[in-house]
Design a protein around this motif. Sequence first.
Motif: not given
Length: 192
Positions: A167-171, A181-188
């Motif tokens: 989306s706009k925005p996104d985090i 790199f261990k991973g990522s998580k969406r915060l938005w």
Amino acid sequence: MKTYIYMVRHGESPKLEGNERTRGLTDKGKSDTIRITEVLMNEGIDTFVSSPYSRAILTIEDLARAQGKEIIVYEDLKELVFLDEGQIVPDQELMPTVRRMFSNPGFSLPGGESLENCQRRVFATFKDILNRYKGHKVVIGTHGLVMTLMMGYFDQQYNLEFLLGTSKPDIYKMEFDEGVFKGSKRLWIEPF
């Protein structure tokens, strides 16, 4: 030593205003900067970097100011150059072009750059940021396609379908341990 990169995709931007570098934010894009600040205010951000494009800088500017930090601008974090620098691809041509680029990463429009070249450019800068700010929490003000290419370097799940689902925005918060790199998580979280 852990390093956290917060990819902050810019907020909604009016396509008819200015050129690619100078487009600002719509009213919704401006109001979303308040929510970005709320989401990231207590993360303990050390460093703020951004694409040179106005919409990316404006999206993280309030948060940086609230943290008493400057935004470091990296020219090579700019959006993929679709056409001669500064020109805007018409909406009806954008998605067919992006789909073609993902199916053929060496393809580019006249005067533009390919996904391969863009990924090389942005990843070199990302790697520099990761090394320079090791152990930091870094916000990167970025663009959807560039964010996808940087994240996709580490994990193939960050591809065209991922981009289309953002989306706009996104985090997205990316975690690295000693550069791995261990991973990522969406915060938005989209408002209702």
